[in-house]
Design a protein around this motif. Structure first.
Motif, PDB file in Angstrom:
ATOM      1  N   ALA A 209       1.276  -0.984  -0.144  1.00 57.90           N
ATOM      2  CA  ALA A 209      -0.024  -0.013   0.470  1.00 57.90           C
ATOM      3  C   ALA A 209       0.839   1.322   0.048  1.00 57.90           C
ATOM      4  CB  ALA A 209      -0.770  -0.374   1.312  1.00 57.90           C
ATOM      5  N   LEU A 210       0.580   2.402  -0.264  1.00 61.30           N
ATOM      6  CA  LEU A 210       0.580   3.809  -0.367  1.00 61.30           C
ATOM      7  C   LEU A 210      -0.086   4.770   0.018  1.00 61.30           C
ATOM      8  CD1 LEU A 210       3.044   3.611  -3.892  1.00 61.30           C
ATOM      9  CD2 LEU A 210       3.554   3.803  -1.770  1.00 61.30           C
ATOM     10  N   VAL A 211       0.192   5.399   0.929  1.00 58.66           N
ATOM     11  CA  VAL A 211      -0.575   6.499   0.914  1.00 58.66           C
ATOM     12  C   VAL A 211       0.045   8.276   0.326  1.00 58.66           C
ATOM     13  CG1 VAL A 211      -1.228   7.940   3.546  1.00 58.66           C
ATOM     14  CG2 VAL A 211      -0.682   5.595   3.538  1.00 58.66           C
ATOM     15  N   LEU A 212      -1.154   8.603   0.142  1.00 54.93           N
ATOM     16  CA  LEU A 212      -1.190  10.021  -0.446  1.00 54.93           C
ATOM     17  C   LEU A 212      -1.938  11.356   0.287  1.00 54.93           C
ATOM     18  CD1 LEU A 212      -2.037   9.491  -4.504  1.00 54.93           C
ATOM     19  CD2 LEU A 212       0.277   9.335  -3.117  1.00 54.93           C
ATOM     20  N   LEU A 213      -1.014  12.115   1.297  1.00 56.70           N
ATOM     21  CA  LEU A 213      -1.536  12.917   2.272  1.00 56.70           C
ATOM     22  C   LEU A 213      -2.072  13.959   2.094  1.00 56.70           C
ATOM     23  CD1 LEU A 213      -2.016  12.644   5.746  1.00 56.70           C
ATOM     24  CD2 LEU A 213       0.717  12.403   6.084  1.00 56.70           C
ATOM     25  N   LEU A 230       0.137   2.260  12.380  1.00 64.02           N
ATOM     26  CA  LEU A 230       0.132   0.826  11.720  1.00 64.02           C
ATOM     27  C   LEU A 230       0.901   0.423  10.346  1.00 64.02           C
ATOM     28  CD1 LEU A 230      -2.900   3.050  10.023  1.00 64.02           C
ATOM     29  CD2 LEU A 230      -3.163   1.563  11.865  1.00 64.02           C
ATOM     30  N   GLY A 231       2.091   0.994  10.599  1.00 68.18           N
ATOM     31  CA  GLY A 231       3.281   0.588   9.636  1.00 68.18           C
ATOM     32  C   GLY A 231       3.244   0.949   8.385  1.00 68.18           C
ATOM     33  N   PHE A 232       3.297   1.871   8.396  1.00 64.35           N
ATOM     34  CA  PHE A 232       3.708   2.258   7.138  1.00 64.35           C
ATOM     35  C   PHE A 232       4.954   2.864   7.221  1.00 64.35           C
ATOM     36  CE2 PHE A 232      -1.442   2.899   6.251  1.00 64.35           C
ATOM     37  CZ  PHE A 232      -0.835   2.410   5.237  1.00 64.35           C
TER      38      PHE A 232
END
Ligand SMILES: Cc1cc2nc3c(=O)[nH]c(=O)nc-3n(C[C@H](O)[C@H](O)[C@H](O)COP(=O)(O)OP(=O)(O)OC[C@H]3O[C@@H](n4cnc5c(N)ncnc54)[C@H](O)[C@@H]3O)c2cc1C
Ligand code: FES
Length: 281
Positions: A209-213, A230-232
């Motif tokens: 997974a990737l997060v765009l924040l 959460l582990g990112f």
């Protein structure tokens, strides 16, 4: 050689008032010259310098999807005493606006392909994330990306952007939407709570997974530790920086952080890249 300071001429085709406070408007712009329209190809996360002739110009993220080739949209907040944003807000349909761009780098679409994507947005920094969501949800692109989860928050229901689109997304099965407001009103049936708390509750998995924040500094400050818990890792969290800018093309030195020019090397960075920069922003 083309003069990089010369804006393209566009016409305002549509203006949407986005919020109750009426200080956020989306401007749909259409190029006056067909050839220039064809040549203006951008990617999600890029920005343009908007010119109000005789007043000045300012950088604004592109809020529409690259899949919409007939127009470009910008959602602009009217700054108190802001020269350009006030002049823009006083414009009407049919008025002329200059656009330089597309400028800056973009969200890493190739890296995002095949990944579960977690999009976290707050306030009016949601604009380029909206462009990205529209792009991913397009029928030609949706199959390239895995699960799509959105957490988006605003101070109140009246301050949520793109309300019709949010409603549409909530009915789709290929995007999990979590729309939240700090405080609801008597008509609000949705979630209440700050974005970091909702991210914690939704608890997206960091696997593949990737997060765009993107959001106001306070939201970023409290969301980052949640994502870390959460582990990112910092390399999996991608954001967009909003520095003061002038030229937008890496020439004036107005926007540098250490050796990086945010206008040219950014505005999109991973937190890993940001951690390696001097704390000058
Ligand atoms: C890459 C990028 C993307 C952006 N995307 C958007 C967007 O999608 N929508 C949007 O509404 N805005 C966006 N902005 C912010 C926008 O550029 C500023 O609001 C704009 O420059 C204000 O111009 P102005 O002429 O109205 O204000 P000015 O007359 O230049 O300034 C008015 C007042 O606001 C303050 N101010 C202006 N800009 C900033 C800033 N960036 N940070 C802190 N204080 C500031 C000034 O110090 C002054 O007090 C973006 C900025 C960047 C760098
Ligand atoms: S704004 Fe001129 S170098 Fe970035």
């Amino acid at each position: 050689m083309k003069n990089p300071y010369r804006p393209f001429l566009t016409r305002i085709d549509k203006i949407t008032i986005e919020n109750e406070a009426k200080d956020l408007k989306t401007f749909r712009l259409v190029f006056c010259d067909e050839e220039e329209a064809k040549g203006f190809r951008f990617q999600c996360g890029q920005f343009g310098e908007l010119t109000i002739f005789g007043v000045g110009e300012c950088p604004i993220g592109i809020a529409s999807s690259p899949m919409d080739e007939d127009f470009i949209e910008f959602t602009v907040k009217r700054y108190p005493n802001g020269l350009v944003t006030n002049a823009l807000h006083n414009c009407r349909v049919g008025d002329r606006v200059g656009v330089r761009g597309p400028l800056g780098n973009c969200f890493p679409m190739e890296r995002m392909e095949g990944k579960n994507l977690v999009i976290v947005g707050g306030g009016f920094a949601f604009t380029t994330l909206r462009s990205t969501i529209q792009f991913i949800l397009h029928v030609a692109n949706r199959g390239k990306f895995a699960d799509l989860t959105l957490v988006y928050g605003a101070r109140s229901p009246g301050e949520l952007l793109y309300k019709d689109e949010l409603k549409q997304w909530e009915t789709r099965k290929d995007i999990q939407t979590h729309i939240t407001v700090d405080k609801g009103d008597q008509d609000w049936k949705g979630q209440e709570g700050f974005v970091p708390a909702v991210v914690e509750q939704v608890a997206p998995s960091p696997e593949n997974a990737l997060v765009l924040l993107c959001g106001p500094p306070i939201m970023l400050k409290y969301t980052l530790p949640v994502l870390t818990r959460l582990g990112f890792g910092p390399g999996e969290i991608i954001t967009s920086l909003e520095m003061r800018m002038k030229c937008g093309i890496g020439l004036c030195g107005r926007c540098n952080i250490g050796p990086m020019y945010v206008c040219r090397d950014g505005p999109v960075f991973t937190y890993e890249q940001i951690q390696a920069l001097p704390a000058e922003f």
